[in-house]
Design an enzyme around this catalytic site. Structure first.
Site, PDB file in Angstrom:
ATOM      1  N   GLY A 207      17.995 -57.560  74.747  1.00 50.07           N
ATOM      2  CA  GLY A 207      19.115 -56.892  75.426  1.00 50.07           C
ATOM      3  C   GLY A 207      20.433 -57.409  74.896  1.00 50.07           C
ATOM      4  CG  ASN A 208      23.738 -55.419  74.808  1.00 54.18           C
ATOM      5  OD1 ASN A 208      24.485 -55.232  75.758  1.00 54.18           O
ATOM      6  ND2 ASN A 208      23.051 -54.426  74.237  1.00 54.18           N
ATOM      7  CE1 TYR A 209      24.632 -63.282  77.146  1.00 56.30           C
ATOM      8  CE2 TYR A 209      25.644 -63.122  74.980  1.00 56.30           C
ATOM      9  CZ  TYR A 209      24.854 -63.806  75.887  1.00 56.30           C
ATOM     10  OH  TYR A 209      24.296 -64.994  75.542  1.00 56.30           O
ATOM     11  CB  ALA A 275      26.276 -52.491  74.435  1.00 55.80           C
TER      12      ALA A 275
END
Ligand code: CTP
Length: 400
Positions: A207-209, A275
């Site tokens: 995943g990402n932030y 994102a």
């Protein structure tokens, strides 16, 4: 849009009068000018000194100023205001307003008011349930007043009822919405937000932030301006509030792609704020992967580019907006993406601006298009969303 708006705030004798301070603070924070008019009973609950300190204006209460005998003109206030808000409004004041009993400065001001009037009732739940209150409210609605529904609470009998004054932030949101230009009325807008999760096994993912805050702020702003918003969101912990927002929850890039393609034909514009993970694991295990002493290699496959695909399908009347998050040669990379994905404009977010972007409440953006670039100051994501939607509206109208 409360910036520069002049608000007459009427305060009456309810225990909720202390909440008027929070209403003032919120109005002032959003750029409004506030003039308080308080009833004699209101002053029993909250002092004019507190109120005048918050508004930076003397509080109006009597017909004549006690100090020098000058006359307080309710007519002038009625002409000065862009809106009147009565919060809290007691059952007694409701009755006086419904029947024109002008025995105090507040009701007199109300009767002279040329601007829209918002009423936030506050009373005991049994009083609110009484037919006399219902009749007064009905009558005031017929006169064109706007009601801010009270919140729920419990009656003495233990049953649930209404009467408690609505929360200050909700009250101010209603006024804010009222003044928002409705320049997206009748438009349909697709927005992607948040991260995507690419499954490794049942308990792990790539995943990402991304928090989704920017995408959700854009959705709220478009909805406030009258658009129907289809918000396709990856896994986030935030809520969408406006009733014009239809939320579609997805997890992976593939699911986000499918959700967007299914809807793109029907929309006037799409803002791709998510994102999206560029890669996903080739295999996602059905059982939890166990630890071994060996190295582990995860083979990744590229995900589809949603923005690029929508860019291919875009018709002459549709507007497509993308985001770019870059660490180096920012403008150059952003312009490359603008062209490659066939976007109308791209919002550049620089990671070099510390304390902005991921997880943050603030943003500093540059908007780039074939027509040139505009740099904006660092501001909250909600204010940033306004700048972006402002630009979107202009682009959409230029096309037609
Ligand atoms: N985007 C998308 N689908 C993807 C990847 C990106 O819709 N699979 C959109 C993003 O929502 C954003 C824009 O494309 O509006 C640019 O995203 P970014 O990740 O910066 O671009 P990439 O093309 O993935 O380029 P790179 O990661 O190499 O910088």
């Amino acid at each position: 849009m409360l910036k520069g708006k002049k608000i007459v705030l009427g305060i009456t004798g309810s225990i909720a009068a202390y909440k008027a301070c929070l209403v003032i603070r919120e109005l002032v924070k959003r750029g409004a000018e506030v003039q308080v008019v308080i009833t004699p009973a209101g002053k029993e609950f909250i002092t004019p000194i507190t109120l005048s300190t918050l508004t930076q204006k003397p509080v109006v209460s009597e017909f004549f100023s006690q100090r020098d005998g000058t006359w307080n003109s309710h007519v002038a206030l009625g002409l000065w205001a862009d809106a009147m808000l009565i919060a809290p409004c007691t059952a007694s004041t409701l009755g006086k307003m419904a029947n024109g009993v002008a025995d105090n400065m507040l009701v007199t001001t109300y009767l002279s008011m040329k601007a829209p009037v918002f009423i936030a009732p506050a009373m005991d739940l049994d009083m609110y349930a009484h037919p006399s209150t219902a009749r007064n409210i009905q009558r005031l609605k017929e006169y064109g007043n706007l009601f801010i529904e009270p919140a729920s609470g419990f009656l003495a009998s233990g049953l649930e009822g209404k009467g408690r004054m609505q929360e200050p932030e909700v009250i101010v949101d209603e006024l804010d919405n009222f003044f928002e230009p409705k320049d997206l009325e009748g438009k349909d807008i697709l927005i992607t937000a948040g991260p995507t999760y690419e499954k490794i096994d049942p308990v792990r993912f790539i995943g990402n932030y991304s928090s989704g805050k920017m995408g959700f702020a854009l959705a709220e702003e478009c909805a406030r301006r009258g658009a129907h918003v289809r918000l396709v969101s990856g896994p986030v912990s935030i809520k969408a509030n406006h009733s014009n927002i239809e939320r579609i929850d997805v997890e992976s890039a593939q699911q986000m792609y499918d959700a967007c393609l299914e809807r793109f034909d029907k929309v006037d514009a799409a803002i791709l704020c998510a994102a999206v993970a560029d890669y996903r694991p080739e295999h996602s295990a059905t059982e939890k992967i166990k630890r071994t002493a060996d190295d582990m290699c995860l083979r990744l496959l590229p995900n589809k580019d949603i923005a690029a695909e929508l860019g291919k399908r875009k018709t002459a009347g549709q507007t497509l907006v993308g985001f770019a998050l870059e660490t180096d040669h920012e403008k150059m990379h952003a312009i490359e993406k603008l062209k490659k994905k066939n976007l109308d404009f791209i919002v550049l977010n620089s990671l070099q601006n510390k304390g902005t972007c991921f997880m943050s409440d603030e943003n500093q953006i540059t908007i780039l298009s074939a027509q040139g670039s505009t740099e904006y100051e660092r501001k909250s994501k909600a204010d940033g969303a306004r700048d972006i939607v402002e630009h979107l509206v202009k682009t959409m109208y230029d096309k037609h």
